[in-house]
Design an enzyme around this catalytic site. Structure first.
Site, PDB file in Angstrom:
ATOM      1  N   ASP A  42      25.311  45.695  65.000  1.00 38.63           N
ATOM      2  CA  ASP A  42      25.767  44.311  64.804  1.00 38.63           C
ATOM      3  C   ASP A  42      24.954  43.321  65.644  1.00 38.63           C
ATOM      4  OD1 ASP A  42      27.799  44.837  62.953  1.00 38.63           O
ATOM      5  OD2 ASP A  42      29.257  45.279  64.526  1.00 38.63           O
ATOM      6  N   LYS A  68      36.123  50.806  65.101  1.00 40.24           N
ATOM      7  CA  LYS A  68      34.855  50.694  65.831  1.00 40.24           C
ATOM      8  C   LYS A  68      34.932  51.193  67.277  1.00 40.24           C
ATOM      9  CE  LYS A  68      32.619  47.039  63.163  1.00 40.24           C
ATOM     10  NZ  LYS A  68      31.831  45.807  63.238  1.00 40.24           N
TER      11      LYS A  68
END
Ligand code: ATR
Length: 282
Positions: free
Chosen positions: A107, A71
């Protein structure tokens, strides 16, 4: 399902990636909307990340998700970043437009959406969040974005907590505390929403994060773990008459927002949830 020369390709990169629910969930979403696309898992070792991202670009893969441990590392291979991804220094969704790769982080908004659908209001709320990993950054950022009055970050490693506290402190009132029973007891007395972002509660024999009898009656308790559906923290909270939320909604909504970024279409959220629930809980 018919694959043709026109079928669009999407995927996810991670290492490992075999436990990811995204291929199942995104494929279901494409099918439900009749979109001619496939979504495939790519296990990419860290040393191959650059080659892999440039390969996805060259192969005209239309979009991909990014999971642990890529990420943060993926960012240097992208052309643009959206605001959330830039702030968090982490990307979980990439869109490929004619070879230009834009990184997004869904997210935080996925977490927010999961609270909205449960009718949980963040405006003016006092939040105590456990954990200071990647998930905590996104969740903490989300609650401040949602208007929380303040955020207590409680972490086992105080120094890691400080790093997250410094980042999130740019967006709101954030204090950092060590994971000590007496500290937790004091904090919980003035907390409206407790959030667990640690991995504690995933495995059956996990010792509790703190003494769950300290949870005040009737508050809201959120655990971003979705398997098991009810962690010991959520069980204890339920017995105290708390509103409880697990991490399934966050999983579904981060995927639904990615789907919208790629296709421009609203994701079939309820269908995705049903498919994932069936896979996880039978
Ligand atoms: P993620 O990216 O999923 O957030 P991570 O970066 O590995 O995962 O972070 C895991 C978090 O869970 C950390 O906050 C970790 O605490 P430390 O920073 O002290 O390591 C927390 N955690 C994991 N196991 C724990 C345990 N047994 N007790 C308390 N905290 C724990």
């Amino acid at each position: 399902m018919k694959l043709t020369g026109k079928t669009a390709v999407y995927g996810i990169i991670g290492h490992p990636v075999k436990h990811s629910l995204s291929p199942l969930m995104q494929t279901a979403a494409f099918r439900a909307l009749g979109i001619d696309a496939v979504y495939v898992p790519f296990d990419v070792a860290p040393e191959n990340l650059g080659d892999a991202v440039n390969g996805l670009r060259a192969l005209n893969v239309k979009g991909f998700n990014v999971t642990v441990p890529h990420k943060e590392g993926v960012i240097e291979y992208l052309d643009f970043l959206d605001e959330d991804a830039e702030f968090l220094g982490a990307v979980n969704t990439v869109k490929n437009e004619d070879g230009q790769l834009t990184g997004y982080n869904t997210d935080a908004d996925g977490f927010l959406q999961s609270l909205i659908e449960e009718g949980i209001e963040l405006e003016g709320k006092r939040i105590t969040m456990f954990g200071a990993g990647g998930a905590a950054r996104a969740v903490g950022y989300a609650v401040l974005k949602g208007g929380a009055k303040f955020l207590n970050v409680v972490n086992r490693s105080f120094s890691k907590g400080k790093v997250v506290g410094e980042l999130l402190g740019k967006r709101g009132n954030v204090l950092v505390f060590p994971l000590k029973e007496t500290t937790v007891a004091t904090l919980l007395k003035d907390t409206d929403i407790v959030i667990n972002t640690t991995s504690v509660g995933m495995k059956p024999g996990d010792p509790p994060l703190f003494d769950y009898s300290l949870i005040p009656e009737g508050i809201t308790v959120v655990d971003i773990i979705y398997n098991p559906a009810e962690t010991p923290l959520l069980k204890a909270a339920k017995e105290k008459g708390c509103k409880i939320v697990n991490g399934l909604g966050m999983l579904i909504h981060q995927g639904a927002i990615a789907f919208k970024i790629w296709t421009g279409k609203e994701a079939p959220v309820e269908f995705m949830r049903r498919i994932v629930e069936e896979e996880l809980y039978g």
